[in-house]
Motif scaffolding. Structure first.
Motif, PDB file in Angstrom:
ATOM      1  N   ARG A  52      -2.921   3.938  -3.312  1.00 43.18           N
ATOM      2  CA  ARG A  52      -2.600   2.726  -4.258  1.00 43.18           C
ATOM      3  C   ARG A  52      -2.182   1.479  -3.108  1.00 43.18           C
ATOM      4  O   ARG A  52      -2.093   1.437  -2.592  1.00 43.18           O
ATOM      5  N   ASN A  53      -3.120  -0.223  -4.020  1.00 44.26           N
ATOM      6  CA  ASN A  53      -3.336  -1.473  -2.973  1.00 44.26           C
ATOM      7  C   ASN A  53      -2.567  -2.177  -4.125  1.00 44.26           C
ATOM      8  O   ASN A  53      -3.590  -2.198  -5.231  1.00 44.26           O
ATOM      9  N   GLU A  54      -2.393  -3.047  -3.523  1.00 47.65           N
ATOM     10  CA  GLU A  54      -2.049  -4.361  -4.161  1.00 47.65           C
ATOM     11  C   GLU A  54      -1.770  -5.372  -3.588  1.00 47.65           C
ATOM     12  O   GLU A  54      -1.664  -5.557  -2.330  1.00 47.65           O
ATOM     13  N   VAL A  55      -1.759  -6.059  -4.325  1.00 46.60           N
ATOM     14  CA  VAL A  55      -2.016  -7.967  -4.313  1.00 46.60           C
ATOM     15  C   VAL A  55      -1.439  -8.805  -4.755  1.00 46.60           C
ATOM     16  O   VAL A  55      -1.191  -8.467  -5.777  1.00 46.60           O
ATOM     17  N   SER A  56      -0.830  -9.784  -4.449  1.00 48.53           N
ATOM     18  CA  SER A  56      -0.238 -10.555  -5.268  1.00 48.53           C
ATOM     19  C   SER A  56      -0.774 -11.887  -4.810  1.00 48.53           C
ATOM     20  O   SER A  56      -0.647 -11.863  -3.670  1.00 48.53           O
ATOM     21  N   VAL A  57      -0.836 -13.558  -5.807  1.00 50.50           N
ATOM     22  CA  VAL A  57      -0.395 -14.370  -5.151  1.00 50.50           C
ATOM     23  C   VAL A  57       0.224 -14.868  -6.067  1.00 50.50           C
ATOM     24  O   VAL A  57       0.475 -15.217  -7.534  1.00 50.50           O
ATOM     25  N   TYR A 104       1.479  23.583 -10.947  1.00 48.15           N
ATOM     26  CA  TYR A 104       3.067  23.051 -10.080  1.00 48.15           C
ATOM     27  C   TYR A 104       3.107  21.835 -10.250  1.00 48.15           C
ATOM     28  O   TYR A 104       4.530  21.801  -9.307  1.00 48.15           O
ATOM     29  N   GLY A 105       2.861  20.589 -10.587  1.00 48.16           N
ATOM     30  CA  GLY A 105       3.581  19.523 -10.847  1.00 48.16           C
ATOM     31  C   GLY A 105       4.476  19.776 -11.204  1.00 48.16           C
ATOM     32  O   GLY A 105       5.060  20.448 -11.875  1.00 48.16           O
ATOM     33  N   PRO A 106       5.423  18.611 -10.888  1.00 47.85           N
ATOM     34  CA  PRO A 106       5.083  17.292 -11.154  1.00 47.85           C
ATOM     35  C   PRO A 106       4.766  17.420  -9.862  1.00 47.85           C
ATOM     36  O   PRO A 106       5.714  17.638  -9.351  1.00 47.85           O
ATOM     37  N   TRP A 107       4.238  16.255  -9.003  1.00 50.10           N
ATOM     38  CA  TRP A 107       3.824  16.020  -7.548  1.00 50.10           C
ATOM     39  C   TRP A 107       4.622  14.741  -7.057  1.00 50.10           C
ATOM     40  O   TRP A 107       4.736  14.498  -5.667  1.00 50.10           O
ATOM     41  N   GLY A 108       5.709  14.501  -7.818  1.00 55.65           N
ATOM     42  CA  GLY A 108       6.233  12.441  -7.696  1.00 55.65           C
ATOM     43  C   GLY A 108       5.501  11.948  -7.660  1.00 55.65           C
ATOM     44  O   GLY A 108       4.235  11.531  -7.697  1.00 55.65           O
ATOM     45  N   GLY A 109       6.274  10.287  -7.134  1.00 57.06           N
ATOM     46  CA  GLY A 109       5.645   9.364  -7.768  1.00 57.06           C
ATOM     47  C   GLY A 109       5.208   8.815  -5.912  1.00 57.06           C
ATOM     48  O   GLY A 109       4.626   9.114  -5.032  1.00 57.06           O
ATOM     49  N   TRP A 110       5.344   7.500  -5.682  1.00 60.25           N
ATOM     50  CA  TRP A 110       4.701   6.894  -4.746  1.00 60.25           C
ATOM     51  C   TRP A 110       5.419   6.291  -3.715  1.00 60.25           C
ATOM     52  O   TRP A 110       6.869   5.961  -3.578  1.00 60.25           O
ATOM     53  N   THR A 138       0.687  -1.032   0.170  1.00 62.42           N
ATOM     54  CA  THR A 138      -0.279   0.174  -0.352  1.00 62.42           C
ATOM     55  C   THR A 138       0.903   1.437   0.294  1.00 62.42           C
ATOM     56  O   THR A 138       1.965   0.980   0.329  1.00 62.42           O
ATOM     57  N   GLY A 139       0.233   2.531  -0.465  1.00 67.89           N
ATOM     58  CA  GLY A 139       0.572   3.888  -0.994  1.00 67.89           C
ATOM     59  C   GLY A 139       0.061   5.125  -1.216  1.00 67.89           C
ATOM     60  O   GLY A 139      -0.904   4.746  -1.383  1.00 67.89           O
ATOM     61  N   THR A 140       0.713   6.112  -0.761  1.00 71.15           N
ATOM     62  CA  THR A 140       0.270   6.911  -1.654  1.00 71.15           C
ATOM     63  C   THR A 140       0.997   8.042  -2.499  1.00 71.15           C
ATOM     64  O   THR A 140       1.856   7.813  -2.072  1.00 71.15           O
ATOM     65  N   ALA A 141       0.140   8.405  -3.345  1.00 65.64           N
ATOM     66  CA  ALA A 141       0.978   9.222  -3.864  1.00 65.64           C
ATOM     67  C   ALA A 141       0.292  10.737  -4.477  1.00 65.64           C
ATOM     68  O   ALA A 141      -1.031  11.197  -4.427  1.00 65.64           O
ATOM     69  N   LEU A 142       0.439  12.142  -4.181  1.00 68.57           N
ATOM     70  CA  LEU A 142      -0.821  12.820  -4.963  1.00 68.57           C
ATOM     71  C   LEU A 142      -0.495  12.858  -6.585  1.00 68.57           C
ATOM     72  O   LEU A 142       0.129  12.709  -7.375  1.00 68.57           O
ATOM     73  N   GLU A 169      -5.944   2.572  -7.696  1.00 71.49           N
ATOM     74  CA  GLU A 169      -5.616   3.694  -7.719  1.00 71.49           C
ATOM     75  C   GLU A 169      -6.526   4.745  -7.521  1.00 71.49           C
ATOM     76  O   GLU A 169      -7.883   4.007  -7.946  1.00 71.49           O
ATOM     77  N   ASP A 170      -7.235   5.223  -6.417  1.00 66.78           N
ATOM     78  CA  ASP A 170      -8.144   5.691  -5.814  1.00 66.78           C
ATOM     79  C   ASP A 170      -7.909   6.796  -4.836  1.00 66.78           C
ATOM     80  O   ASP A 170      -6.792   6.956  -4.411  1.00 66.78           O
ATOM     81  N   VAL A 171      -8.792   8.168  -5.148  1.00 69.31           N
ATOM     82  CA  VAL A 171      -8.779   8.971  -3.661  1.00 69.31           C
ATOM     83  C   VAL A 171      -9.556   8.681  -2.428  1.00 69.31           C
ATOM     84  O   VAL A 171      -9.606   9.648  -1.644  1.00 69.31           O
ATOM     85  N   TRP A 172     -10.484   7.634  -2.259  1.00 67.94           N
ATOM     86  CA  TRP A 172     -10.921   6.904  -1.097  1.00 67.94           C
ATOM     87  C   TRP A 172      -9.907   5.499  -1.215  1.00 67.94           C
ATOM     88  O   TRP A 172      -8.942   5.094  -1.770  1.00 67.94           O
TER      89      TRP A 172
END
Length: 201
Positions: free
Chosen positions: A135-140, A102-108, A90-94, A159-162
């Motif tokens: 951003r949420n990710e899973v792997s199997v 005034y971007g770019p705002w960078g990565g995760w 899991t992670g966050t980014a703008l 990826e979502d604002v929620w």
């Protein structure tokens, strides 16, 4: 009168929010060497030491078991045909884009395990300030228990604002296992509902 009107509006919005069912759009990619469901379709879930020691990861494991069961596999820790391994990130980014001058705002940012943002968040944003994306990710990964050869690999991300952790991980596991054991080739989008948590009104 104004206070009463505000109260009525808030009540209406709350009830409307309860009736809306969110959907999760996942980006999924899978690789398989399986031609059909293994027989017997049994598995054992092996956790990494770091996963075993993380108390928060205990909420993830039942979701993975439930998704594997819905994919047609049966848990058998004593005599499994497959060994399952899972990952969560899991992670966050703008958000980035030409409408934010005034971007770019960078990565995760973020890492495996839990992030610092859980629950559903929304609010007013300053003008020209991009929203935070979650951003949420899973792997199997599934390996043959006898040969240790990897026979199935899949991942799903959103990826979502929620954000609604940890529930969203259960949806992502379902999305990652969509089409098992013979998924479509290449990257694809899978849309599934996020089952709401019952609340009292």
């Amino acid at each position: 009168m104004f206070v009463r009107l505000v109260a009525v509006l808030l009540t209406a919005l709350t009830l409307a929010g309860c009736a809306v069912q969110r959907t999760v759009d996942s980006q999924v990619q899978s690789w398989s060497t399986l031609a059909s469901l293994p027989q017997p379709p049994t598995y054992r879930l092996d956790l990494l030491p770091s996963q075993q020691q993380a108390r928060a990861f205990g909420a993830i494991v039942p979701m993975a078991h439930a998704a594997l069961a819905r994919a047609g596999l049966q848990r058998d820790d004593a005599a499994p045909r497959l060994i399952a391994e899972i990952g969560v990130r899991t992670g966050t980014a703008l958000a980035d884009g030409p409408w934010y001058p005034y971007g770019p705002w960078g990565g995760w940012g973020g890492g495996f395990g839990w992030g610092h943002h859980s629950g559903m968040h929304a609010g007013w944003m300053l003008r020209d300030m991009p929203p935070t994306l979650y951003r949420n990710e899973v792997s199997v990964v599934l390996r043959d228990a006898a040969t240790q050869k990897t026979v199935y690999e899949t991942s799903a991300s959103n990826e979502d604002v929620w954000t609604d952790a940890p529930r969203i991980f259960g949806v992502l596991f379902d999305a990652a296992l969509a089409g098992f054991p013979t998924p479509p080739a290449g990257a694809r989008q899978v849309r599934l509902p996020l089952v709401p948590t019952p609340t009292a009104h």
